[in-house]
Scaffold this motif. Structure first.
Motif, short mmCIF file in Angstrom:
data_model
loop_
_atom_site.label_atom_id
_atom_site.label_comp_id
_atom_site.label_asym_id
_atom_site.label_seq_id
_atom_site.Cartn_x
_atom_site.Cartn_y
_atom_site.Cartn_z
N THR A 94 0.84 -1.21 0.00
CA THR A 94 0.00 0.00 0.00
C THR A 94 0.87 1.25 0.00
OG1 THR A 94 -1.77 -1.14 1.19
CG2 THR A 94 -1.77 1.27 1.27
N PHE A 95 1.92 1.24 0.84
CA PHE A 95 2.82 2.38 0.90
C PHE A 95 3.49 2.61 -0.46
CE2 PHE A 95 6.97 4.33 1.66
CZ PHE A 95 6.64 5.39 2.52
N ASP A 96 4.00 1.52 -1.05
CA ASP A 96 4.70 1.63 -2.34
C ASP A 96 3.75 2.12 -3.44
OD1 ASP A 96 6.97 0.70 -1.12
OD2 ASP A 96 6.74 -1.37 -1.82
N GLU A 97 2.50 1.69 -3.37
CA GLU A 97 1.52 2.09 -4.39
C GLU A 97 1.25 3.59 -4.33
OE1 GLU A 97 -0.57 1.60 -7.68
OE2 GLU A 97 0.49 -0.06 -6.68
N VAL A 98 1.19 4.14 -3.13
CA VAL A 98 0.95 5.58 -2.99
C VAL A 98 2.16 6.39 -3.45
CG1 VAL A 98 0.40 7.44 -1.36
CG2 VAL A 98 -0.72 5.21 -1.14
N VAL A 99 3.38 5.88 -3.12
CA VAL A 99 4.59 6.55 -3.62
C VAL A 99 4.58 6.56 -5.15
CG1 VAL A 99 7.11 6.40 -3.78
CG2 VAL A 99 5.98 5.98 -1.59
N LYS A 100 4.22 5.42 -5.74
CA LYS A 100 4.17 5.31 -7.20
C LYS A 100 3.16 6.31 -7.78
CE LYS A 100 2.69 2.10 -10.82
NZ LYS A 100 2.15 0.76 -11.11
N GLU A 101 1.98 6.40 -7.13
CA GLU A 101 0.95 7.33 -7.62
C GLU A 101 1.46 8.77 -7.57
OE1 GLU A 101 -3.53 8.87 -6.36
OE2 GLU A 101 -2.76 6.98 -5.55
N ASN A 102 2.13 9.14 -6.51
CA ASN A 102 2.67 10.50 -6.40
C ASN A 102 3.69 10.80 -7.48
OD1 ASN A 102 1.13 11.33 -4.22
ND2 ASN A 102 2.59 10.56 -2.70
N ILE A 103 4.49 9.79 -7.86
CA ILE A 103 5.51 9.99 -8.89
C ILE A 103 4.88 10.07 -10.28
CG2 ILE A 103 7.47 8.89 -10.06
CD1 ILE A 103 8.29 7.76 -7.32
N VAL A 104 4.00 9.09 -10.58
CA VAL A 104 3.43 8.98 -11.93
C VAL A 104 2.33 10.01 -12.17
CG1 VAL A 104 2.23 7.46 -13.54
CG2 VAL A 104 4.04 6.54 -12.08
N GLU A 105 1.39 10.12 -11.21
CA GLU A 105 0.23 10.99 -11.41
C GLU A 105 0.50 12.45 -11.11
OE1 GLU A 105 -2.55 9.91 -12.73
OE2 GLU A 105 -1.87 7.83 -12.79
N PHE A 106 1.41 12.71 -10.15
CA PHE A 106 1.62 14.10 -9.73
C PHE A 106 3.02 14.61 -10.05
CE2 PHE A 106 -1.70 12.26 -7.08
CZ PHE A 106 -2.72 13.19 -7.22
N SER A 107 3.78 13.83 -10.84
CA SER A 107 5.10 14.24 -11.36
C SER A 107 6.06 14.69 -10.25
CB SER A 107 4.93 15.38 -12.38
OG SER A 107 4.11 14.97 -13.43
N MET A 108 5.99 14.03 -9.12
CA MET A 108 6.91 14.35 -8.02
C MET A 108 8.22 13.58 -8.21
SD MET A 108 4.57 14.23 -4.58
CE MET A 108 3.08 15.20 -4.39
N ILE B 83 8.15 2.37 -9.26
CA ILE B 83 8.18 1.05 -8.63
C ILE B 83 9.54 0.83 -7.98
CG2 ILE B 83 7.99 -1.45 -9.05
CD1 ILE B 83 6.27 -0.78 -11.50
N PRO B 84 9.59 0.26 -6.76
CA PRO B 84 10.88 -0.03 -6.13
C PRO B 84 11.75 -0.91 -7.03
CG PRO B 84 9.11 -0.28 -4.53
CD PRO B 84 8.45 -0.09 -5.86
N LEU B 85 13.05 -0.61 -7.06
CA LEU B 85 13.96 -1.37 -7.91
C LEU B 85 13.98 -2.85 -7.53
CD1 LEU B 85 17.04 1.08 -8.10
CD2 LEU B 85 15.20 0.77 -9.76
N MET B 86 13.88 -3.13 -6.24
CA MET B 86 13.86 -4.53 -5.79
C MET B 86 12.71 -5.29 -6.44
SD MET B 86 15.18 -6.75 -3.43
CE MET B 86 15.64 -5.98 -1.87
#
Length: 475
Positions: free
Chosen positions: A19-33, A68-71
């Motif tokens: 869940t945490f990783d999914e929100v980080v991903k959303e912030n990067i992809v959807e909000f260009s952070m 997405i996390p590199l791992m």
């Protein structure tokens, strides 16, 4: 942006790593952070909702393009490439390297790698593939090493079978060392793994064969595995089999390891490892004799002469001499062969080095224990003054004060003629100071003071009392 997730009222306010990783991903992809901005924003949002993030790995390296996390990306890629490894081995190796690097960041990262299936995949590939390029084979084993480091629970009987299979067929020294390190890591803090490895009939014959290899790094890694197999560091197990393992390994290989001292005499690192291993395996009276008969004692004393400035060599020499002194006959031979002046010279030269000094003092105390002739020979070298000087230098070290107290007590307990000299050199003052600074070793210090003939208050630990008095009838 509003991030709210349904959390059951019956459970604590926590979320999963996914869940945490999914929100980080959303912030990067959807909000260009950026990755850092996305991570900080995610943490802030969840903490604002009162969610405890103590179970979350917050410092995973993330692909800035996909979020997405590199791992996770690399483990997924390895699963896709598993069947085509022979044609895609370069890509496969690159993803293995990513997993290995991510695992170096900490234990939580290694736990995640295992949870994602990376370790099982690696073991399956090593089991299934007969012919792998050497570089890919090394990358596979190195990645397994990275995952298992301080996480030995993932090692199992299948892992052992695969490791032994590759050890039996390997000819490249780098592959051998990598697989030996895999077994080493499986032993640390895990008694059941050690027992499993030792109980396999192939282990000792397979590993022992590497002692005949010419490469020093192979010999050193073999010795390290032997030492790890005799560890006793798993607090989950009440009684381990360290002594039994040491006895078994010594019976099979102690003579060969001792003879390697001469073969590698110009390689200080290998000599140090060999001496440390011999000391670890010399756990029975007869093994002390085995080492002496194989030329071990002569080599140790020669090494102390040849490498007087190598703290590592003389430290390991002191450890090994102490182990060999477990046999009373060998203990006498050690001093008769000239160890006393070498020990005095080494301690005098390196008395400022605390790790060395503690082992040197322990060695001296063992050699002098219940052996007046050894004590007299040591005393004649002037070692009494060196012992006291060492204790003065390291007044803050409890171990030095304890080992020094042992040395003083064992030197004088059956050689009372030494007492006046020790006292004249300041032994009483040093011991009284140790008694004051380190109350937890009071028994050891008081024993030394008592045997020196100094005034000391001895507590009566236990005194029986009875309401019934026994009468001594006399006729």
């Amino acid at each position: 942006m509003c991030l709210f997730f349904h959390i059951s009222s019956a459970m604590a306010k926590v979320i999963s790593q996914e869940t945490f990783d999914e929100v980080v991903k959303e912030n990067i992809v959807e909000f260009s952070m950026s990755v850092e901005e996305a991570r900080e924003e995610t943490i802030k949002q969840f903490e604002a909702q009162g969610i405890n993030l103590g179970n979350i790995i917050k410092d995973l390296n993330v692909n800035p393009e996909t979020g997405i996390p590199l791992m996770n990306e690399s483990v997924d890629a390895l699963k896709l490439l598993e069947k085509s490894i022979n044609t895609e081995h370069e890509k496969f190796g690159q993803h293995l390297d990513v997993v290995a690097e991510e695992c170096k960041l900490g234990v939580p990262h290694r736990v995640l790698a295992a949870k994602l299936g990376a370790y099982d995949l690696i073991v399956n590939v090593l089991e299934a593939k007969e012919e792998l390029p050497v570089d890919v084979l090394i990358q596979l084993v190195n990645a397994a090493n990275a995952i298992i480091n301080k996480q030995p629970d993932v090692f199992n009987i299948n892992s052992l079978a695969v490791a032994l299979k590759h050890l039996k067929s390997a000819s490249d020294s780098k592959v051998i060392c990598a697989v030996l390190r895999w077994l080493q890591k499986a032993c640390i803090l895990h008694e059941m793994n050690r027992q499993m490895i030792m109980e396999d009939n192939l282990t000792i014959p397979t590993v022992k064969a590497f002692l005949a290899r010419p490469e020093p790094e192979v010999v050193r890694n073999t010795c390290t595995l032997f030492r790890y197999l005799v560890l006793d560091d798993d607090i989950r197990v009440e009684f381990g089999k360290a002594h039994e393992h040491a006895r078994q390994l010594a019976a099979e290989s102690l003579t060969e390891i001792t003879q390697l001292l001469t073969k590698f005499k110009s390689d200080q690192d290998t000599v140090g490892d060999l001496m440390l291993t011999i000391a670890s395996l010399t756990v029975r009276n007869e093994f002390c004799q085995t080492v002496e008969e194989a030329g071990g004692l002569k080599f140790i004393l020669d090494a102390m002469v040849e490498y007087p400035d190598s703290v590592k060599i003389i430290r390991e020499a002191c450890k090994l001499l102490k182990a060999l002194a477990g046999n009373d006959t060998v203990k006498l031979h050690i001093v008769q062969c000239g160890a006393a002046p070498l020990l005095e010279s080494a301690l005098n030269r390196h008395k400022d080095n605390e790790p060395f000094a503690r082992h040197a003092l322990a060695c001296i105390s063992t050699l002098a224990l219940r052996e007046p002739s050894n004590s007299s020979t040591l005393f004649e070298t002037g070692i009494s003054e060196t012992i006291i000087q060492t204790m003065k230098i390291h007044s803050g070290s409890k171990i030095i004060q304890r080992n020094g107290s042992w040395a003083v007590r064992n030197m004088v307990s059956r050689s009372r003629d030494q007492c006046d000299t020790f006292i004249a050199q300041g032994a009483e003052d040093v011991l009284n100071q140790a008694l004051k600074d380190h109350p937890s070793i009071a028994h050891d210090v008081k024993s030394a003071l008592r045997d020196l003939g100094c005034k000391v208050h001895l507590n009566e630990e236990w005194k029986a009392q009875s309401e019934i008095q026994i009468k001594n009838d006399t006729n």
